[in-house]
Design an enzyme around this catalytic site. Structure first.
Site, PDB file in Angstrom:
ATOM      1  N   ARG A  41       0.970  -1.197  -0.001  1.00 43.65           N
ATOM      2  CA  ARG A  41       0.115  -0.031  -0.060  1.00 43.65           C
ATOM      3  C   ARG A  41       0.894   1.139  -0.222  1.00 43.65           C
ATOM      4  NH1 ARG A  41      -1.489   1.348   5.007  1.00 43.65           N
ATOM      5  NH2 ARG A  41      -2.448  -0.358   5.395  1.00 43.65           N
ATOM      6  N   TYR A  48     -17.161  20.232 -11.280  1.00 43.48           N
ATOM      7  CA  TYR A  48     -17.552  18.938 -11.575  1.00 43.48           C
ATOM      8  C   TYR A  48     -18.348  18.556 -10.538  1.00 43.48           C
ATOM      9  CZ  TYR A  48     -16.653  13.936 -12.207  1.00 43.48           C
ATOM     10  OH  TYR A  48     -16.980  12.590 -12.430  1.00 43.48           O
ATOM     11  N   ASP A  95      -8.183  21.683 -10.212  1.00 40.27           N
ATOM     12  CA  ASP A  95      -8.534  20.481 -10.937  1.00 40.27           C
ATOM     13  C   ASP A  95      -8.086  20.842 -12.441  1.00 40.27           C
ATOM     14  OD1 ASP A  95      -9.806  18.545 -12.821  1.00 40.27           O
ATOM     15  OD2 ASP A  95     -11.346  18.170 -11.499  1.00 40.27           O
ATOM     16  N   LYS A 130      -8.931  10.100 -17.753  1.00 41.23           N
ATOM     17  CA  LYS A 130      -9.216  10.951 -18.840  1.00 41.23           C
ATOM     18  C   LYS A 130      -8.038  10.699 -19.910  1.00 41.23           C
ATOM     19  CE  LYS A 130     -13.154  11.881 -17.236  1.00 41.23           C
ATOM     20  NZ  LYS A 130     -13.479  13.120 -16.300  1.00 41.23           N
TER      21      LYS A 130
HETATM   22  C1  LIG Z   1     -14.278  12.969 -14.793  1.00 39.48           C
HETATM   23  C2  LIG Z   1     -13.636  14.131 -14.131  1.00 39.48           C
HETATM   24  C3  LIG Z   1     -13.407  13.806 -12.714  1.00 39.48           C
HETATM   25  C4  LIG Z   1     -13.439  12.568 -12.051  1.00 39.48           C
HETATM   26  O1  LIG Z   1     -12.738  11.624 -12.424  1.00 39.48           O
HETATM   27  P1  LIG Z   1     -13.254  10.259 -12.215  1.00 39.48           P
HETATM   28  O2  LIG Z   1     -11.882   9.432 -12.555  1.00 39.48           O
HETATM   29  O3  LIG Z   1     -14.270   9.808 -13.399  1.00 39.48           O
HETATM   30  O4  LIG Z   1     -13.540   9.927 -10.759  1.00 39.48           O
HETATM   31  C5  LIG Z   1     -12.737  15.075 -12.121  1.00 39.48           C
HETATM   32  N1  LIG Z   1     -12.830  16.304 -12.700  1.00 39.48           N
HETATM   33  C6  LIG Z   1     -13.034  16.315 -13.952  1.00 39.48           C
HETATM   34  C7  LIG Z   1     -13.026  17.775 -14.507  1.00 39.48           C
HETATM   35  C8  LIG Z   1     -13.610  15.517 -14.802  1.00 39.48           C
HETATM   36  O5  LIG Z   1     -13.891  15.474 -15.787  1.00 39.48           O
END
Ligand SMILES: *Cc1c(COP(=O)(O)O)cnc(C)c1O
Length: 389
Positions: free
Chosen positions: A57, A110, A182, A207
């Site tokens: 971990r 988000y 973010d 993403k």
């Molecule tokens: C998709 C997304 C997230 C969350 O990511 P996941 O891996 O789906 O939990 C966070 N911030 C933004 C801007 C996103 O588009």
């Protein structure tokens, strides 16, 4: 790198080399995919002396290589991995708040982050408040001594408002708050939040880092000031990721620059085409000169990615749904950042409490993938012609 390199490497060079240290890779180009819980020691004495690896971990060569690569990309004090982007959001906020504190979020944050704030932070005695994402003065008006985190996401989810991160960071720091950013849309390649004044930067590696719609992962990096606390709480909460996903993230990272360039080129072609279309009221994409955030985008980012939104002129939601259902090349799905194009209706996902959302038509979000842009345009063109001949 085989030997020390005499000049500052470009991003392509950095992506090809980041995290590839012999302590992780041995003699190979890539690190092994280490499946491990227990780490074995030769003697009990070793168990109590500092080691690189003590328990699955807490780190393996696979995870170490990815973390090091991410920290190098952003010149950060360190990086941690999380099992999703949403978990990166929660793990980036929790270290810096306690009962009685306040967090400021942009109204365009988000959606699931808003749910976390309203469902979890509130029960811990942490209040969430929302500000107009396009107005740094609104942050100044709302920030107070109890505000411990000011959160930014630029551009915002669905509605794509660019944020003035340096101005917001100045206001937040003056009030003693930590700035958490973010950076999923721009990635570290096109925006460096830590250089713009953020203390902590996170992204959904699900993403563009993964890039192939086959992993869930989040990453968090931090500056010297916030890194120790972030790392401590991340470890204390037991957050970790599996080695196969970490390996895929590292593999995705190597090709990030070439993929993003194609995503952006095609997205700009689609955005321009949509902007000229009589059924489209508005295209929301900061790389477009007509976008209200274009000047900020030019100032703070060095590129755009493949995600954009547009608003249909006077269409019903039913017609918008028909348009998307009949497209051949755009899959219908949440998430984005993979090689494939996606479409969704975003209107239902828009929650606003600081400034009302007032666009008349349905909002469509497109992720422009790596298909031939001419094919994507033809698919959209046929779709529009079917509904409004
Ligand atoms: C998709 C997304 C997230 C969350 O990511 P996941 O891996 O789906 O939990 C966070 N911030 C933004 C801007 C996103 O588009």
């Amino acid at each position: 790198m085989k030997k020390p390199f005499g000049r500052k490497p470009g991003t392509g060079t950095l992506l090809a080399n980041a995290g590839r240290e012999k302590r992780f890779t041995g003699p190979f180009v890539n690190p092994p995919v280490v499946h491990a819980s227990t780490v074995l020691f030769d003697t009990t004495g070793e168990m109590f002396s500092p080691r690189d690896y003590v328990y699955g971990r807490r780190g393996t060569p696979t995870l170490g290589s990815v973390e090091t690569a991410l920290a190098q990309l952003e010149d950060a004090a360190g990086a941690v991995l999380c099992p999703s982007g949403l978990n990166a959001i929660t793990a980036a906020i929790l270290p810096f708040v306690g009962a009685g504190d306040r967090v400021l979020f942009p109204d365009s944050v988000y959606g699931p982050a808003r749910t976390f704030a309203d469902a979890v932070l509130s029960r811990l005695g942490v209040r969430a408040d929302y500000y107009d994402p396009a107005d740094a003065d609104d942050v100044a008006a709302r920030v107070d001594g109890a505000t411990k985190v000011v959160y930014v996401e630029s551009p915002g989810s669905l509605t794509m408002e660019m944020q003035d991160i340096p101005a917001i960071a100045a206001v937040a720091h003056a009030a003693g708050a930590v700035v958490v950013a973010d950076n999923t849309w721009a990635t570290p390649l096109y925006c460096r939040p830590l250089d713009l004044g953020a203390d902590v930067a996170l992204l959904a590696a699900t993403k563009y880092i993964g890039g192939h719609a086959d992993i869930m992962m989040g990453t968090i990096t931090a500056n010297d000031r916030c890194w120790p606390r972030l790392k401590e709480v991340h470890g204390a909460m037991g957050v970790c990721v599996g080695p196969d996903d970490a390996y895929l993230a590292l593999r995705g990272l190597r090709t990030l620059e070439v993929r993003l360039r194609r995503h952006a080129q095609s997205a700009l072609a689609v955005a321009n085409w949509l902007e000229g279309h009589h059924e489209v009221a508005d295209v929301l994409y900061p790389a477009l000169p007509s976008d209200p955030g274009h000047a900020l985008w030019q100032r703070d980012m060095t590129g755009a990615s493949g995600l954009l939104s547009f608003v249909l002129r006077g269409w019903s939601e039913t017609e918008a749904a028909q348009l998307l259902d009949e497209l051949a090349l755009f899959g219908l799905g949440y998430s984005w950042g993979g090689f494939e194009s996606l479409a969704s209706i975003g209107t239902h996902g828009i929650t606003r409490t600081a400034r009302p959302y007032d666009r008349a038509g349905p909002l469509i979000r497109l992720h422009i993938g790596l298909e031939d842009p001419d094919d994507l345009l033809a698919d959209l063109d046929e779709g529009f012609r079917r509904l409004r001949p």
